[in-house]
Each structure stands twice: as structure tokens, then as C-alpha cells.
Design an enzyme around this catalytic site. Structure first.
Site, PDB file in Angstrom:
ATOM      1  N   GLN A  73      32.741  -6.655   6.955  1.00  0.00           N
ATOM      2  CA  GLN A  73      31.571  -7.435   7.136  1.00  0.00           C
ATOM      3  C   GLN A  73      31.236  -8.527   8.168  1.00  0.00           C
ATOM      4  O   GLN A  73      32.647  -8.442   9.082  1.00  0.00           O
ATOM      5  CB  GLN A  73      30.729  -8.268   5.771  1.00  0.00           C
ATOM      6  CG  GLN A  73      29.403  -7.461   5.753  1.00  0.00           C
ATOM      7  CD  GLN A  73      28.774  -8.313   4.132  1.00  0.00           C
ATOM      8  OE1 GLN A  73      30.136  -8.696   3.201  1.00  0.00           O
ATOM      9  NE2 GLN A  73      28.358  -8.724   4.547  1.00  0.00           N
ATOM     10  N   HIS A  74      30.014  -8.767   8.593  1.00  0.00           N
ATOM     11  CA  HIS A  74      29.535  -9.484   9.873  1.00  0.00           C
ATOM     12  C   HIS A  74      30.963  -8.995  10.903  1.00  0.00           C
ATOM     13  O   HIS A  74      30.721  -8.098  11.318  1.00  0.00           O
ATOM     14  CB  HIS A  74      30.409 -10.918   9.869  1.00  0.00           C
ATOM     15  CG  HIS A  74      30.514 -11.738   8.580  1.00  0.00           C
ATOM     16  ND1 HIS A  74      28.883 -11.287   7.519  1.00  0.00           N
ATOM     17  CD2 HIS A  74      31.274 -11.632   6.948  1.00  0.00           C
ATOM     18  CE1 HIS A  74      29.033 -12.119   6.608  1.00  0.00           C
ATOM     19  NE2 HIS A  74      29.919 -12.109   6.565  1.00  0.00           N
ATOM     20  N   ASP A 228      31.761  -4.126   3.059  1.00  0.00           N
ATOM     21  CA  ASP A 228      32.572  -3.827   1.959  1.00  0.00           C
ATOM     22  C   ASP A 228      32.686  -4.034   0.617  1.00  0.00           C
ATOM     23  O   ASP A 228      32.920  -3.660  -0.141  1.00  0.00           O
ATOM     24  CB  ASP A 228      34.396  -4.808   2.871  1.00  0.00           C
ATOM     25  CG  ASP A 228      33.736  -5.687   3.076  1.00  0.00           C
ATOM     26  OD1 ASP A 228      32.971  -6.490   3.042  1.00  0.00           O
ATOM     27  OD2 ASP A 228      35.208  -6.747   3.732  1.00  0.00           O
TER      28      ASP A 228
END
Length: 467
Positions: A73-74, A228
Site C-alpha cells: 500500500q501507499h 495488500d
């Protein structure tokens, strides 16, 4: 006639995993894996190379009808007008933007203002903070940025074979971790993006759950993908009332919820899930490594540590471990250290030390569960996953500390499995993902022992009165 196959990809920080599964039953047909380079900034080309290697290791995708990507993520992937990568991608675990995060929170009027705007208070992992860092420290790269996407978005785009920025897509779960998209409204907050970067670049189209995001050059359908944690929840078959408790290097407690959260303290991140619902999430720094540390102290392996813990009574003879061995994120105590309380001649036994480690680890995660409950989550069951969940002591003690029934699925590639399930959903064109059964799930149904958490809370308050 053979049944259709689907593929799921987990492009994590460390590696790329590919699973190929039967679209109807979820049965595993084959799998592959390849490593990623170390570091907190990576040339996205390394992800693409690893994906190709993992696909080859899995026997190729020529017979696959649909594919979806779950990913870390991010992060921040910046593209120029031609679709070329502007600079190496900054990953979620790159903390150079911590000051930028503090500045952005302050500029908007505090954490609650951000939570009301996008569901979460940005920290260094969020894309919006990395874009502010880019604008401040690499202004030429910032000006060259014509589009911003996330790691899984970029891989989905590469799988499509397109070079057009207009073809970039993402999903609700990953968009909700950027800091400039609201899971509640379903809209980008381009004002927040402009505040960070100085201008508004092209952004991926947010594709709805179960909606096709395009096709590969060979004709396979593309799913929208997922972050995720959302992909893992899909892989586990988690639904409303389920809480996923991951005991890995860090601890993650997340839930499937029907409404978003707005926690101005920042303890709960208000993410979206992969089905149209919400995925409020709490992260702790101290989880499985608490067991590693206590095993070293006692000079035993993990199997013996588990046996010792189960030899002791609940409450470890009054011994309490506050396990902030690496500081802590929830509560926000970055400079904290671990502490032992209640040590007496009676509790000075290896079994009580082992039990205190297990209970302390789980009490930290239970604090995270409390934060979710404060945001409106009503937990009915915990799904216990991660490396630390392999401990039989952790499994048996978990329901007594968490206060809910616990199911422990076998170890698996649940992020890749969730991506594969999403691909099967897109292929089926139905209103809900296919029901894939989890096999060999161990169930633990012990009564809660409130005294354990009460003593832990007292010890934590004594060690950190302001925490």
C-alpha cells in the site's frame, strides 16, 4: 471442457508472488515467486522484472482468463507526460517524509480535519506526504510529474500494455491510503493533492469492486487490484464482523465494516476494503518479534517457548510485560521501551516469563481492537494470521485476551489469493466475489479472562501515564 483459471499477484515490499487458481473453486493449480531489491526506494522496473520472473516460475499466464494485482500500500510512483518513471518510487516504509506529514496535518488544522476529509490522518507512509517531500526537496522532479499512481496501479497498467496516462486505474482500497481520496465520498480531494505537490497531476480512475479494469494484450481480463490488507481480507473470505489480526513483524488489526471511520487521533486509518465496504486498520510496532526476544532471553526455540507459556496459568502469576520493545505506534510512544511488572519470587519462572510475553503481545493487539470498537466496529470473530500466529500458545491464549472467538487459517499467500479471487469476481461478472472455502482452519473458543487485560492496563499506565 476445462474450467477457467485466474491469477493473483502479490507485489509486496520483499517479493512478488503469483498464484493460479481455479476460478470456480479457488483450488490452487500452480504458483511462482521472485525477489525484490532491498531498500525504501526502488525503480519500478524491478517490480516488472520480478513479476515476469514469478509468472514464468508459475508456468506462465497463457491459459489464464483474468488476473489482478494486490500490492504494497501507499508508496509513490511519479510518471512524466510520456509515461516514463520520473524517479525511483518511494515505498511505504520510507520515512523521509515524516516532517512533511507533520506539516500537512498542521496546515489543515489538525488530525480531525484530515480524518473528516479523507478518513485518515496522514503519516510518512501516505503518498500525499511523499509528494510534499518531493515538491520541497526535488522540485524539478515534482514539476515533471504528469501523473501519480501506486505500485499496484503501475503494474496493472503495465499488464494492460498501455502507455496512455488516461488508462491508469486503481481501486478503492489503495486509493484510500493516498491521503487525497475519500472512501466515504468516493472522490479525490485534489485540493489536498495540490497542497502537497503544488499542482494536480493525472490520477488513476478508481474502478469499482468486481469491475473490469481492462485487458492484457492477450485478452485476459484485468481486475482493479487492491492494497495488500484489503487483498488479504478477500483471500481470507473476511466479512462484516470479522477482524483480521496479523501477528507479523508489526501487528495489524483490521475489520470489515459497513461504515467509514474518522479517528482524528490517527490510531485508526480509515481505509476501504475490496468489496465496497470499509477496512478500518490499526498498526502496532511490536508483534512476532516480542516472541523472538523472549525466546532469546530464555534460551529456547519457539516451540519450547510456546510449551512454556501453556504450562503457566492465565495472568502469568501476576507477571506483566508491556512489550514496547521498539517504541510503539499505537499508542503513539516512539521512544518507549519494554517493561516488566509484578515480578516476585513466585513469578520468577520461565513459564511465567513465556506466558507474559504471549499475553503482552496480545494485549497490545487488543488495544488496537479497542480502537476499532471505538470507531463503531462490532467484532464477532478474529482471523489470526502472520508468522507469530504459528505459535500454539498465541492461538490458545488469543480468545482469552481478545475476547472473541478465534479462527487460525493455515499459512498461505492470502494477498495473492485475494487478488485471484478478485480476478474470478471480474470474470464471473456477479454482484459478489465467488465463495472460496478455506481449508484446515483451526478454531479456538476459550472464555475471556478480563483480569489479564486489567493488569496489563494498570502496568501500561504506570509505565506511560500519558500514553
Amino acid at each position: 471442457m476445462s474450467r477457467p483459471l485466474v491469477a493473483g499477484v502479490d507485489s509486496s515490499t520483499q517479493s512478488c508472488k503469483v498464484v493460479v487458481r481455479d476460478a470456480e473453486t479457488g483450488a490452487l493449480v500452480r504458483s511462482g515467486r521472485a525477489g525484490h531489491p532491498d531498500g525504501t526506494e526502488v525503480d519500478p522496473a524491478a517490480w516488472w522484472a520480478a513479476l515476469q520472473k514469478a509468472v514464468a516460475d508459475a508456468g506462465g499466464l497463457d491459459d489464464v482468463a483474468a488476473v489482478a494485482v494486490g500490492g504494497q500500500q501507499h508508496g509513490m510512483v511519479c510518471l512524466d507526460e510520456r509515461g516514463d518513471v520520473v524517479r525511483d518510487a518511494l515505498l511505504w516504509n520510507d520515512t523521509r517524509s515524516a516532517t512533511a506529514a507533520d506539516d500537512l496535518v498542521s496546515e489543515l488544522g489538525g488530525g480531525q480535519a484530515w480524518a473528516d476529509a479523507v478518513g485518515s490522518v496522514p503519516v510518512a507512509s501516505f503518498t500525499v506526504t511523499k509528494l510534499r517531500w518531493l515538491a520541497e526537496h526535488e522540485p524539478d522532479h515534482a514539476r515533471a510529474t504528469a501523473a501519480v499512481c501506486l505500485p499496484h496501479d503501475w503494474l496493472t497498467w503495465k499488464l494492460s500494455g498501455s502507455r496512455e496516462l488516461a488508462d491508469l486505474v486503481t481501486d478503492r482500497s489503495d486509493a484510500s491510503g493516498t491521503g487525497y481520496w475519500s472512501a466515504e465520498t468516493g472522490d479525490y480531494r485534489t485540493d489536498l493533492l495540490e497542497r502537497a505537490l503544488g499542482h494536480v497531476p493525472a490520477l488513476p480512475r478508481v474502478v469499482g469492486p468486481g469491475e473490469a479494469a481492462g485487458r492484457t494484450p492477450t485478452g485476459a481480463l484485468l481486475g482493479p487490484g487492491a492494497g495488500d490488507n484489503a487483498a488479504a481480507a478477500l483471500g481470507l473470505g473476511a466479512g462484516p464482523g470479522d477482524v483480521v489480526v496479523s501477528v507479523g513483524t508489526s501487528g495489524v488489526v483490521t475489520a470489515i465494516a459497513d461504515r467509514g471511520s474518522r479517528d482524528g487521533t490517527g490510531a485508526v486509518a480509515g481505509f476501504a476494503d475490496g468489496t465496497g465496504r470499509f477496512l478500518p486498520l490499526v498498526c502496532t510496532l511490536n508483534a512476532a518479534r516480542v516472541l523472538d526476544a523472549m525466546a532469546r532471553v530464555l534460551g529456547v526455540d519457539h516451540a519450547r517457548l510456546s510449551d512454556l507459556a501453556l504450562e503457566a496459568e492465565p495472568g502469568a502469576g501476576g507477571l506483566v510485560l508491556v512489550p514496547y520493545l521498539e517504541g510503539e505506534r499505537t499508542p503513539n510512544l516512539p521512544d518507549a521501551s519494554g517493561s516488566l511488572h509484578g515480578l516476585t519470587l513466585g513469578s520468577a519462572r520461565p513459564a511465567d516469563f513465556a506466558r507474559a510475553a504471549v499475553e503482552g503481545l496480545l494485549c497490545g493487539l487488543a488495544d488496537g481492537l479497542d480502537a476499532l470498537v471505538a470507531q463503531g466496529v462490532t467484532p464477532h470473530r478474529a482471523l489470526l494470521v502472520g508468522g507469530g500466529a504459528a505459535s500454539e500458545a498465541v492461538r490458545q491464549v488469543a480468545p482469552t485476551v481478545l475476547g472473541v472467538p478465534v479462527d487460525a487459517p493455515p499459512p498461505g499467500e492470502y494477498v495473492a489469493d485475494g487478488a485471484a479471487r478478485q480476478a474470478a469476481w471480474v470474470l464471473a461478472g456477479t454482484d459478489a466475489p465467488p465463495a472460496w472455502a478455506l481449508a484446515d482452519v483451526a478454531s479456538y473458543r476459550s472464555k475471556a479472562v478480563p483480569a489479564v487485560r486489567e493488569r496489563y492496563a494498570a502496568a501500561r499506565a504506570a509505565a506511560y501515564p500519558a500514553g
